[in-house]
Design a protein around this motif. Structure first.
Motif, mmCIF file in Angstrom:
data_model
loop_
_atom_site.group_PDB
_atom_site.id
_atom_site.type_symbol
_atom_site.label_atom_id
_atom_site.label_comp_id
_atom_site.label_asym_id
_atom_site.label_seq_id
_atom_site.Cartn_x
_atom_site.Cartn_y
_atom_site.Cartn_z
ATOM 1 N N VAL A 154 0.853 -1.194 0.000
ATOM 2 C CA VAL A 154 0.000 0.000 0.000
ATOM 3 C C VAL A 154 0.884 1.238 0.000
ATOM 4 C CG1 VAL A 154 -1.792 1.255 1.244
ATOM 5 C CG2 VAL A 154 -1.793 -1.253 1.249
ATOM 6 N N LYS A 155 0.881 1.961 -1.087
ATOM 7 C CA LYS A 155 1.768 3.120 -1.223
ATOM 8 C C LYS A 155 1.167 4.388 -0.632
ATOM 9 C CE LYS A 155 4.690 0.494 -3.202
ATOM 10 N NZ LYS A 155 5.813 -0.014 -2.366
ATOM 11 N N THR A 156 -0.180 4.482 -0.626
ATOM 12 C CA THR A 156 -0.843 5.640 -0.019
ATOM 13 C C THR A 156 -1.578 5.157 1.223
ATOM 14 O OG1 THR A 156 -1.155 6.678 -2.179
ATOM 15 C CG2 THR A 156 -2.480 7.515 -0.340
ATOM 16 N N PRO A 157 -1.079 5.466 2.416
ATOM 17 C CA PRO A 157 -1.706 4.958 3.640
ATOM 18 C C PRO A 157 -3.166 5.378 3.756
ATOM 19 C CG PRO A 157 0.446 5.904 4.119
ATOM 20 C CD PRO A 157 0.114 6.281 2.703
ATOM 21 N N PRO A 158 -4.011 4.500 4.279
ATOM 22 C CA PRO A 158 -5.406 4.879 4.529
ATOM 23 C C PRO A 158 -5.478 5.931 5.622
ATOM 24 C CG PRO A 158 -4.898 2.773 5.555
ATOM 25 C CD PRO A 158 -3.700 3.139 4.736
ATOM 26 N N GLY A 255 1.929 -0.848 8.813
ATOM 27 C CA GLY A 255 1.607 0.504 9.241
ATOM 28 C C GLY A 255 0.331 0.514 10.063
ATOM 29 N N VAL A 256 0.213 1.486 10.961
ATOM 30 C CA VAL A 256 -0.948 1.601 11.849
ATOM 31 C C VAL A 256 -1.516 3.006 11.739
ATOM 32 C CG1 VAL A 256 -1.782 1.381 14.219
ATOM 33 C CG2 VAL A 256 0.124 -0.047 13.434
ATOM 34 N N VAL A 257 -2.826 3.108 11.542
ATOM 35 C CA VAL A 257 -3.475 4.403 11.367
ATOM 36 C C VAL A 257 -4.578 4.581 12.404
ATOM 37 C CG1 VAL A 257 -4.886 5.819 9.821
ATOM 38 C CG2 VAL A 257 -2.985 4.474 8.896
ATOM 39 N N GLN A 258 -4.506 5.675 13.164
ATOM 40 C CA GLN A 258 -5.618 6.061 14.022
ATOM 41 C C GLN A 258 -6.694 6.664 13.112
ATOM 42 O OE1 GLN A 258 -5.753 5.404 17.172
ATOM 43 N NE2 GLN A 258 -3.628 5.082 17.792
#
Length: 355
Positions: A154-158, A255-258
């Motif tokens: 995934v090149k563009t993080p959610p 990667g981790v997204v809040q």
């Protein structure tokens, strides 16, 4: 409804549960005092056990000679509840750390005793979100649902939950109900649709059914983090504490997204077992577990958000945990949901997983 209602009203083999607390325990460091009282704390196995023992239990044991705490691991809150039910007449554990909704069942069944600030002074510092309106055990950790992604694929993080619907087919790992991660996703999806989940989850179920073709597993093994790290899945949802730990352990593979479109908290409570003969010693450890020192130590060890108002954590850690005062928090009434979980699970099975 008051925020307090969230918790106020809100592989370990089965044979291992029959063992005594001492034989299944870890973390007790002993004491030079031959009259020291042993307190057995039931809680989550594996990573939680390792980190909580080092960050909290061992430090408590080293701080005094009157009480020795042992950590007794169990796989999940349901196993803990079963153990406590089986030992109700003669408990071998004195405290239990478990999910708030399961603890509520224990409160209703008389498995836990009430606590007060007179006996547990640090209870006064627990933020409102973590207080128990009926006087039972308060929150001891906060966690929240996050979006996971494989950094190579995934090149563009959610940015949030809604971005999962833009994933490629067969690329998403979702821990489906009865896992409460799936229930949390349901509440957040309803919120993103502008729907009160207490009124209906039908719109959320329809939306989640649209996600189904993108999902490659509803039961990630051994957990949701490993498929994302390995690249078997490009996306997933999981709990922040473990996600942050495994992200570091993966050398950046995950990667981790809040989520910017809604934060759903999961609450673990610390509960005094009814019938323990070690009430005073157990309350002494409960007070320490709610102390500024212990809360800061565990936040730094495993990225659980502190439950007390006076905790101060380093900026590097603060940036990786959700704040209980964050305006993006979605009000999930876990006590109300405890009575709805079977019905929600059935709707998932019928219309999302099987649809």
């Amino acid at each position: 409804m008051s925020v307090k209602t969230k918790i106020g009203v809100s592989a370990v083999m089965i044979s291992a549960l029959a063992l005594t607390a001492c034989s299944g325990a870890s973390g007790g460091s002993g004491s030079s005092n031959p009259d020291a009282v042993e307190v057995n704390v039931l809680g989550y196995a594996a990573l939680f056990d390792d980190q909580y023992t080092a960050a909290v239990v061992d430090k408590f044991n080293a701080s005094q000679d009157d009480v020795v705490v042992n950590f007794v691991p169990a796989q999940n809150s349901a196993e803990m509840l079963g153990k406590l039910r089986s030992e109700a007449s003669s408990p071998t554990v004195d405290l239990a750390i478990m999910d708030a909704s399961v603890a509520h069942t224990g409160n209703q069944e008389g498995l836990f005793a009430k606590v007060s600030e007179a006996d547990v002074p640090n209870l006064a510092n627990v933020v409102e979100l973590g207080q128990n309106a009926d006087g039972f055990g308060p929150a001891v950790t906060f966690d929240n649902l996050v979006v996971l992604y494989n950094t190579e694929a995934v090149k563009t993080p959610p940015k949030g939950i809604a971005d999962l619907w833009d994933a490629p087919e067969n690329s998403v790992s979702i821990p489906a109900p009865p896992d409460i991660q799936g229930h949390t996703l349901t509440a957040l999806t309803a919120n993103n649709l502008g729907v009160d989940y207490k009124d209906t989850i039908e719109p959320a179920i329809k939306k989640l059914a649209e996600l189904a073709p993108l999902v490659n597993t509803w039961e990630p093994v051994p957990d949701v983090y490993q498929p994302v790290i390995s690249g078997t899945s490009q996306y997933g949802v999981g709990w922040n504490a473990r996600a942050q730990y495994f992200a570091d352990d993966s050398d950046g593979a995950m990667g981790v997204v809040q989520p910017d479109d809604g934060i759903g908290f999961q609450i673990n409570t610390i509960n005094l077992v009814e019938g323990t003969e070690k009430t005073e010693a157990a309350q002494q450890f409960m007070d320490y577990a709610l102390s500024k020192e212990a809360q800061e130590s565990f936040a730094e060890a495993l990225f659980y958000a502190p439950v007390v108002s006076d905790a101060e954590i380093p900026e590097a850690v603060k940036d990786r945990v959700a704040d209980s005062a964050d305006p993006n928090i979605v009000d999930i009434d876990w006590i109300w949901l405890a009575d709805q979980r079977d019905a929600w699970t059935e709707q998932w099975r019928r219309s999302v997983i099987g649809g």
